[in-house]
Motif scaffolding. Structure first.
Motif, PDB file in Angstrom:
ATOM      1  N   LEU A  37       0.812  -1.167   0.158  1.00 53.50           N
ATOM      2  CA  LEU A  37      -0.592   0.076  -0.188  1.00 53.50           C
ATOM      3  C   LEU A  37       1.018   1.328  -0.095  1.00 53.50           C
ATOM      4  O   LEU A  37       1.858   0.798   1.006  1.00 53.50           O
ATOM      5  N   ASP A  38       0.418   1.866  -0.913  1.00 57.71           N
ATOM      6  CA  ASP A  38       1.220   3.040  -0.865  1.00 57.71           C
ATOM      7  C   ASP A  38       0.413   4.689  -0.703  1.00 57.71           C
ATOM      8  O   ASP A  38      -0.802   4.500  -1.738  1.00 57.71           O
ATOM      9  N   ALA A  39       0.078   5.277   0.121  1.00 56.01           N
ATOM     10  CA  ALA A  39      -0.936   6.380   0.435  1.00 56.01           C
ATOM     11  C   ALA A  39      -0.769   7.600  -0.564  1.00 56.01           C
ATOM     12  O   ALA A  39       0.063   7.985  -1.698  1.00 56.01           O
ATOM     13  N   SER A  40      -2.410   7.459  -1.432  1.00 52.05           N
ATOM     14  CA  SER A  40      -2.684   8.188  -2.607  1.00 52.05           C
ATOM     15  C   SER A  40      -3.152   9.616  -2.033  1.00 52.05           C
ATOM     16  O   SER A  40      -3.352   9.894  -0.960  1.00 52.05           O
ATOM     17  N   PRO A  41      -2.911  10.841  -2.949  1.00 51.28           N
ATOM     18  CA  PRO A  41      -3.429  12.305  -2.332  1.00 51.28           C
ATOM     19  C   PRO A  41      -4.909  12.495  -2.845  1.00 51.28           C
ATOM     20  O   PRO A  41      -5.725  13.351  -2.471  1.00 51.28           O
ATOM     21  N   THR A  42      -5.953  10.904  -2.807  1.00 47.44           N
ATOM     22  CA  THR A  42      -6.739  11.571  -3.420  1.00 47.44           C
ATOM     23  C   THR A  42      -8.000  11.456  -1.483  1.00 47.44           C
ATOM     24  O   THR A  42      -7.173  11.174  -0.382  1.00 47.44           O
ATOM     25  N   GLN A  43      -8.857  12.746  -2.213  1.00 51.09           N
ATOM     26  CA  GLN A  43      -8.962  13.014  -1.028  1.00 51.09           C
ATOM     27  C   GLN A  43     -10.794  12.746  -0.507  1.00 51.09           C
ATOM     28  O   GLN A  43     -11.504  13.181  -1.309  1.00 51.09           O
ATOM     29  N   TYR A  44     -11.281  12.270   0.300  1.00 53.44           N
ATOM     30  CA  TYR A  44     -12.317  11.979   0.357  1.00 53.44           C
ATOM     31  C   TYR A  44     -12.970  12.279   2.021  1.00 53.44           C
ATOM     32  O   TYR A  44     -12.138  11.431   3.138  1.00 53.44           O
ATOM     33  N   THR A  45     -14.248  12.559   1.909  1.00 49.76           N
ATOM     34  CA  THR A  45     -14.442  12.493   3.144  1.00 49.76           C
ATOM     35  C   THR A  45     -16.530  11.800   3.604  1.00 49.76           C
ATOM     36  O   THR A  45     -17.005  12.723   2.894  1.00 49.76           O
ATOM     37  N   CYS A  46     -16.375  11.532   4.296  1.00 52.65           N
ATOM     38  CA  CYS A  46     -17.532  10.373   4.263  1.00 52.65           C
ATOM     39  C   CYS A  46     -18.589  11.488   5.790  1.00 52.65           C
ATOM     40  O   CYS A  46     -17.903  11.232   6.294  1.00 52.65           O
ATOM     41  N   SER A  47     -19.838  11.682   5.131  1.00 55.97           N
ATOM     42  CA  SER A  47     -20.876  11.872   6.140  1.00 55.97           C
ATOM     43  C   SER A  47     -21.037  11.867   7.949  1.00 55.97           C
ATOM     44  O   SER A  47     -21.087  11.874   8.613  1.00 55.97           O
ATOM     45  N   TRP A  48     -20.461   9.869   6.825  1.00 58.34           N
ATOM     46  CA  TRP A  48     -20.635   9.444   9.059  1.00 58.34           C
ATOM     47  C   TRP A  48     -19.391   8.638   9.543  1.00 58.34           C
ATOM     48  O   TRP A  48     -19.804   8.159  10.462  1.00 58.34           O
ATOM     49  N   CYS A  52     -11.409   9.787   4.593  1.00 58.60           N
ATOM     50  CA  CYS A  52     -11.281   8.690   4.217  1.00 58.60           C
ATOM     51  C   CYS A  52      -9.322   8.905   3.549  1.00 58.60           C
ATOM     52  O   CYS A  52      -9.145  10.025   3.162  1.00 58.60           O
ATOM     53  N   GLN A  53      -8.931   7.713   3.882  1.00 61.63           N
ATOM     54  CA  GLN A  53      -7.485   8.026   3.681  1.00 61.63           C
ATOM     55  C   GLN A  53      -7.110   6.857   2.776  1.00 61.63           C
ATOM     56  O   GLN A  53      -7.242   5.423   2.403  1.00 61.63           O
ATOM     57  N   PHE A  54      -7.199   6.810   0.587  1.00 65.84           N
ATOM     58  CA  PHE A  54      -6.908   5.630   0.456  1.00 65.84           C
ATOM     59  C   PHE A  54      -5.557   5.554  -0.467  1.00 65.84           C
ATOM     60  O   PHE A  54      -4.745   6.202   0.171  1.00 65.84           O
ATOM     61  N   TYR A  55      -5.096   3.897  -1.159  1.00 67.19           N
ATOM     62  CA  TYR A  55      -4.118   3.362  -1.320  1.00 67.19           C
ATOM     63  C   TYR A  55      -4.019   3.256  -2.536  1.00 67.19           C
ATOM     64  O   TYR A  55      -5.265   2.290  -2.945  1.00 67.19           O
ATOM     65  N   HIS A  56      -2.947   3.095  -3.146  1.00 62.78           N
ATOM     66  CA  HIS A  56      -2.414   2.771  -4.830  1.00 62.78           C
ATOM     67  C   HIS A  56      -1.757   0.994  -4.108  1.00 62.78           C
ATOM     68  O   HIS A  56      -1.089   1.017  -3.175  1.00 62.78           O
ATOM     69  N   VAL A  57      -2.622   0.123  -4.909  1.00 64.91           N
ATOM     70  CA  VAL A  57      -1.934  -1.394  -4.063  1.00 64.91           C
ATOM     71  C   VAL A  57      -1.189  -1.099  -5.601  1.00 64.91           C
ATOM     72  O   VAL A  57      -1.098  -1.192  -6.513  1.00 64.91           O
ATOM     73  N   GLU A  58      -0.035  -1.640  -4.426  1.00 67.10           N
ATOM     74  CA  GLU A  58       1.614  -1.808  -5.335  1.00 67.10           C
ATOM     75  C   GLU A  58       1.865  -3.175  -5.750  1.00 67.10           C
ATOM     76  O   GLU A  58       2.352  -3.971  -4.517  1.00 67.10           O
ATOM     77  N   ILE A  59       1.979  -3.498  -6.966  1.00 61.73           N
ATOM     78  CA  ILE A  59       2.912  -4.913  -6.889  1.00 61.73           C
ATOM     79  C   ILE A  59       3.884  -4.478  -8.612  1.00 61.73           C
ATOM     80  O   ILE A  59       2.445  -4.546  -9.725  1.00 61.73           O
ATOM     81  N   ASP A  60       4.552  -5.218  -7.749  1.00 58.97           N
ATOM     82  CA  ASP A  60       5.254  -5.311  -8.962  1.00 58.97           C
ATOM     83  C   ASP A  60       5.774  -4.184 -10.128  1.00 58.97           C
ATOM     84  O   ASP A  60       6.231  -4.633 -11.148  1.00 58.97           O
ATOM     85  N   GLY A  61       5.876  -2.789  -9.414  1.00 60.87           N
ATOM     86  CA  GLY A  61       5.995  -2.017  -9.806  1.00 60.87           C
ATOM     87  C   GLY A  61       5.178  -1.850 -10.438  1.00 60.87           C
ATOM     88  O   GLY A  61       5.070  -1.192 -10.786  1.00 60.87           O
ATOM     89  N   HIS A  62       3.128  -2.019 -10.627  1.00 60.99           N
ATOM     90  CA  HIS A  62       2.915  -1.735 -10.947  1.00 60.99           C
ATOM     91  C   HIS A  62       1.545  -0.960  -9.560  1.00 60.99           C
ATOM     92  O   HIS A  62       1.105  -1.842  -9.466  1.00 60.99           O
ATOM     93  N   ALA A  63       1.185   0.818 -10.123  1.00 57.37           N
ATOM     94  CA  ALA A  63       0.156   1.240  -9.074  1.00 57.37           C
ATOM     95  C   ALA A  63      -1.233   0.902  -9.720  1.00 57.37           C
ATOM     96  O   ALA A  63      -1.525   1.006 -10.999  1.00 57.37           O
ATOM     97  N   HIS A  64      -2.399  -0.341  -9.001  1.00 59.94           N
ATOM     98  CA  HIS A  64      -3.516   0.179  -8.926  1.00 59.94           C
ATOM     99  C   HIS A  64      -4.019   1.226  -8.347  1.00 59.94           C
ATOM    100  O   HIS A  64      -4.301   1.676  -7.277  1.00 59.94           O
ATOM    101  N   ALA A  65      -4.430   2.498  -9.173  1.00 59.35           N
ATOM    102  CA  ALA A  65      -4.922   3.554  -8.663  1.00 59.35           C
ATOM    103  C   ALA A  65      -6.292   3.319  -7.349  1.00 59.35           C
ATOM    104  O   ALA A  65      -7.357   3.209  -7.816  1.00 59.35           O
ATOM    105  N   ASP A  66      -5.694   3.510  -5.870  1.00 61.58           N
ATOM    106  CA  ASP A  66      -6.921   4.017  -5.085  1.00 61.58           C
ATOM    107  C   ASP A  66      -7.788   2.440  -4.894  1.00 61.58           C
ATOM    108  O   ASP A  66      -8.758   2.529  -4.707  1.00 61.58           O
ATOM    109  N   GLN A  67      -7.430   1.782  -4.996  1.00 66.36           N
ATOM    110  CA  GLN A  67      -7.633  -0.063  -4.575  1.00 66.36           C
ATOM    111  C   GLN A  67      -8.093  -0.177  -2.809  1.00 66.36           C
ATOM    112  O   GLN A  67      -8.331  -1.043  -3.282  1.00 66.36           O
ATOM    113  N   ALA A  68      -7.618   0.684  -2.330  1.00 65.33           N
ATOM    114  CA  ALA A  68      -7.794   0.234  -0.557  1.00 65.33           C
ATOM    115  C   ALA A  68      -8.183   1.310  -0.259  1.00 65.33           C
ATOM    116  O   ALA A  68      -7.708   2.534  -0.692  1.00 65.33           O
ATOM    117  N   TRP A  69      -8.256   1.645   0.545  1.00 63.80           N
ATOM    118  CA  TRP A  69      -8.784   2.807   1.579  1.00 63.80           C
ATOM    119  C   TRP A  69      -8.772   2.229   3.194  1.00 63.80           C
ATOM    120  O   TRP A  69      -9.801   1.057   3.617  1.00 63.80           O
TER     121      TRP A  69
END
Length: 100
Positions: A37-48, A52-69
């Motif tokens: 997991l690599d912290a993403s700059p994507t911002q979101y706030t849930c009302s309840w 939220c902290q989003f993460y890119h999932v990085e595997i073998d040098g490929h980042a899967h953007a915002d696939q964890a939070w």
């Protein structure tokens, strides 16, 4: 439960270490392999839930953007709504397979 992407295990937890919220399984922090997991700059706030902290999932040098939070700092009332403390628990996006 297990979360995998491209045959890489991202998290593995017993039933007691996960919680289902709004159709997503959230894994206790100690069950997640943080090295993927690599912290993403994507911002979101849930009302309840709160900010939220989003993460890119990085595997073998490929980042899967915002696939964890996670929600590290829950808003008052969030724990009562879910029935347990889920601060810092990690959920995964559609690219990640979660199996029992």
């Amino acid at each position: 439960m297990k979360a995998t992407l491209n045959d890489t295990v991202l998290a593995e937890a017993s039933d007691e270490e996960v919680v289902s919220i709004e159709g997503n399984w959230y894994f206790a922090p100690h069950t997640v392999k943080a090295q993927f997991l690599d912290a993403s700059p994507t911002q979101y706030t849930c009302s309840w839930k709160g900010p939220c902290q989003f993460y890119h999932v990085e595997i073998d040098g490929h980042a899967h953007a915002d696939q964890a939070w996670a929600y590290p700092d829950l808003i008052d009332g969030a724990v009562a709504r879910v029935g347990q403390d889920f601060a810092g628990f990690v959920a995964f996006g559609r690219e990640v397979t979660v199996t029992p």
